[in-house]
Design a protein around this motif. Structure first.
Motif, PDB file in Angstrom:
ATOM      1  N   ALA A   1       0.818  -1.215   0.000  1.00 46.75           N
ATOM      2  CA  ALA A   1       0.000   0.000   0.000  1.00 46.75           C
ATOM      3  C   ALA A   1       0.854   1.268   0.000  1.00 46.75           C
ATOM      4  N   LEU A   2       2.158   1.125  -0.016  1.00 49.47           N
ATOM      5  CA  LEU A   2       3.066   2.258   0.114  1.00 49.47           C
ATOM      6  C   LEU A   2       3.304   2.926  -1.243  1.00 49.47           C
ATOM      7  N   ASP A   3       3.016   4.208  -1.326  1.00 52.60           N
ATOM      8  CA  ASP A   3       3.320   4.999  -2.515  1.00 52.60           C
ATOM      9  C   ASP A   3       4.723   5.567  -2.322  1.00 52.60           C
ATOM     10  N   ARG A   4       5.725   4.855  -2.820  1.00 55.16           N
ATOM     11  CA  ARG A   4       7.127   5.213  -2.568  1.00 55.16           C
ATOM     12  C   ARG A   4       7.471   6.627  -3.034  1.00 55.16           C
ATOM     13  N   ALA A   5       6.982   7.054  -4.158  1.00 54.27           N
ATOM     14  CA  ALA A   5       7.298   8.398  -4.652  1.00 54.27           C
ATOM     15  C   ALA A   5       6.757   9.466  -3.706  1.00 54.27           C
ATOM     16  N   TYR A   6       5.539   9.259  -3.227  1.00 54.42           N
ATOM     17  CA  TYR A   6       4.918  10.208  -2.295  1.00 54.42           C
ATOM     18  C   TYR A   6       5.740  10.333  -1.019  1.00 54.42           C
ATOM     19  N   TRP A   7       6.116   9.203  -0.443  1.00 56.15           N
ATOM     20  CA  TRP A   7       6.843   9.233   0.824  1.00 56.15           C
ATOM     21  C   TRP A   7       8.308   9.608   0.639  1.00 56.15           C
ATOM     22  N   ARG A   8       8.873   9.305  -0.504  1.00 53.06           N
ATOM     23  CA  ARG A   8      10.263   9.721  -0.771  1.00 53.06           C
ATOM     24  C   ARG A   8      10.347  11.250  -0.796  1.00 53.06           C
ATOM     25  N   GLU A   9       9.334  11.908  -1.379  1.00 53.62           N
ATOM     26  CA  GLU A   9       9.295  13.378  -1.403  1.00 53.62           C
ATOM     27  C   GLU A   9       9.295  13.963  -0.001  1.00 53.62           C
ATOM     28  N   ARG A  10       8.686  13.272   0.937  1.00 54.59           N
ATOM     29  CA  ARG A  10       8.625  13.743   2.318  1.00 54.59           C
ATOM     30  C   ARG A  10       9.850  13.328   3.125  1.00 54.59           C
ATOM     31  N   ALA A  11      10.423  12.183   2.799  1.00 58.85           N
ATOM     32  CA  ALA A  11      11.565  11.671   3.556  1.00 58.85           C
ATOM     33  C   ALA A  11      12.852  12.441   3.248  1.00 58.85           C
ATOM     34  N   LEU A  12      13.076  12.805   2.002  1.00 58.81           N
ATOM     35  CA  LEU A  12      14.339  13.455   1.642  1.00 58.81           C
ATOM     36  C   LEU A  12      14.559  14.788   2.366  1.00 58.81           C
ATOM     37  N   PRO A  13      13.556  15.687   2.447  1.00 56.03           N
ATOM     38  CA  PRO A  13      13.777  16.912   3.223  1.00 56.03           C
ATOM     39  C   PRO A  13      13.980  16.636   4.721  1.00 56.03           C
ATOM     40  N   ALA A  14      13.288  15.623   5.241  1.00 56.55           N
ATOM     41  CA  ALA A  14      13.453  15.284   6.660  1.00 56.55           C
ATOM     42  C   ALA A  14      14.863  14.767   6.929  1.00 56.55           C
ATOM     43  N   ILE A  15      15.380  13.983   6.016  1.00 59.82           N
ATOM     44  CA  ILE A  15      16.750  13.480   6.147  1.00 59.82           C
ATOM     45  C   ILE A  15      17.739  14.636   6.053  1.00 59.82           C
ATOM     46  N   ALA A  16      17.529  15.539   5.115  1.00 56.55           N
ATOM     47  CA  ALA A  16      18.425  16.690   4.964  1.00 56.55           C
ATOM     48  C   ALA A  16      18.430  17.555   6.221  1.00 56.55           C
ATOM     49  N   LYS A  17      17.268  17.767   6.819  1.00 57.45           N
ATOM     50  CA  LYS A  17      17.204  18.563   8.043  1.00 57.45           C
ATOM     51  C   LYS A  17      17.912  17.839   9.183  1.00 57.45           C
ATOM     52  N   ALA A  18      17.705  16.536   9.311  1.00 50.90           N
ATOM     53  CA  ALA A  18      18.377  15.760  10.359  1.00 50.90           C
ATOM     54  C   ALA A  18      19.889  15.839  10.202  1.00 50.90           C
ATOM     55  N   GLU A  19      20.375  15.737   8.978  1.00 50.52           N
ATOM     56  CA  GLU A  19      21.815  15.839   8.738  1.00 50.52           C
ATOM     57  C   GLU A  19      22.331  17.239   9.081  1.00 50.52           C
ATOM     58  N   ALA A  20      21.560  18.265   8.779  1.00 53.89           N
ATOM     59  CA  ALA A  20      21.961  19.642   9.127  1.00 53.89           C
ATOM     60  C   ALA A  20      22.036  19.812  10.644  1.00 53.89           C
ATOM     61  N   ILE A  21      21.060  19.259  11.353  1.00 59.81           N
ATOM     62  CA  ILE A  21      21.070  19.346  12.817  1.00 59.81           C
ATOM     63  C   ILE A  21      22.317  18.680  13.369  1.00 59.81           C
ATOM     64  N   LEU A  22      22.609  17.481  12.890  1.00 67.03           N
ATOM     65  CA  LEU A  22      23.787  16.768  13.373  1.00 67.03           C
ATOM     66  C   LEU A  22      25.089  17.485  13.047  1.00 67.03           C
ATOM     67  N   ALA A  23      25.109  18.202  11.929  1.00 71.43           N
ATOM     68  CA  ALA A  23      26.309  18.941  11.528  1.00 71.43           C
ATOM     69  C   ALA A  23      26.393  20.321  12.182  1.00 71.43           C
ATOM     70  N   GLY A  24      25.345  20.697  12.904  1.00 69.26           N
ATOM     71  CA  GLY A  24      25.312  22.030  13.512  1.00 69.26           C
ATOM     72  C   GLY A  24      25.150  23.135  12.478  1.00 69.26           C
ATOM     73  N   ALA A  25      24.455  22.810  11.403  1.00 70.35           N
ATOM     74  CA  ALA A  25      24.295  23.748  10.294  1.00 70.35           C
ATOM     75  C   ALA A  25      22.863  24.284  10.240  1.00 70.35           C
ATOM     76  N   ARG A  26      22.675  25.280   9.384  1.00 77.48           N
ATOM     77  CA  ARG A  26      21.343  25.847   9.159  1.00 77.48           C
ATOM     78  C   ARG A  26      20.434  24.784   8.545  1.00 77.48           C
ATOM     79  N   ASP A  27      19.125  24.984   8.721  1.00 83.88           N
ATOM     80  CA  ASP A  27      18.170  24.104   8.052  1.00 83.88           C
ATOM     81  C   ASP A  27      18.311  24.289   6.545  1.00 83.88           C
ATOM     82  N   PRO A  28      18.109  23.215   5.796  1.00 82.10           N
ATOM     83  CA  PRO A  28      18.149  23.354   4.330  1.00 82.10           C
ATOM     84  C   PRO A  28      17.010  24.254   3.851  1.00 82.10           C
ATOM     85  N   ASP A  29      17.224  24.934   2.766  1.00 82.51           N
ATOM     86  CA  ASP A  29      16.180  25.816   2.205  1.00 82.51           C
ATOM     87  C   ASP A  29      15.094  24.997   1.544  1.00 82.51           C
TER      88      ASP A  29
END
Length: 130
Positions: A102-130
């Motif tokens: 039942a998983l729409d991979r494209a739909y959830w990938r669109e939501r997961a990638l920005p969340a991953i980018a923000k998590a990586e920015a937090i861990l790096a002590g950097a600004r949130d991605p634009d």
């Protein structure tokens, strides 16, 4: 040019060193946590935490006298950024670990990638991605 009143904070460790008689380390730790006598506390200025923004208001000297304005998350305390983002990541993991058919991979990938980018920015002590 606009003027803003910005409140910043840093955490200052306060500690005490006290001996406890106990049957185990876990019991000694419990006794130390439950001990509310801080008369001989010491402040550790050398290991103060990061400076972060705790509030912002439009105008000069307007702290707490009007509505606050939202502060971008990358100016907030790193520990709080991690805690706030944890809920987003947990929600994504729950969805992605569910029924594969039942998983729409494209739909959830669109939501997961920005969340991953923000998590990586937090861990790096950097600004949130634009």
């Amino acid at each position: 040019m606009p003027i803003f009143t910005i409140e910043t904070t840093y955490r200052l460790p306060v500690y005490r060193q006290r001996s406890y008689e106990a049957a185990s380390l876990a019991e000694a730790c419990r006794l130390a946590i439950e001990d509310d006598d801080w008369d001989n506390e010491k402040r550790d200025y050398e290991t103060a935490g990061e400076t972060y923004v705790t509030g912002a208001w439009e105008g000069r000297d307007t702290a707490y006298s009007g509505p606050s304005v939202p502060v971008p998350s990358h100016y907030r305390e790193t520990l709080q950024r991690k805690a706030d983002h944890f809920e987003v990541l947990l929600g994504l993991v729950k969805v992605l670990s569910g029924n594969d058919e039942a998983l729409d991979r494209a739909y959830w990938r669109e939501r997961a990638l920005p969340a991953i980018a923000k998590a990586e920015a937090i861990l790096a002590g950097a600004r949130d991605p634009d």
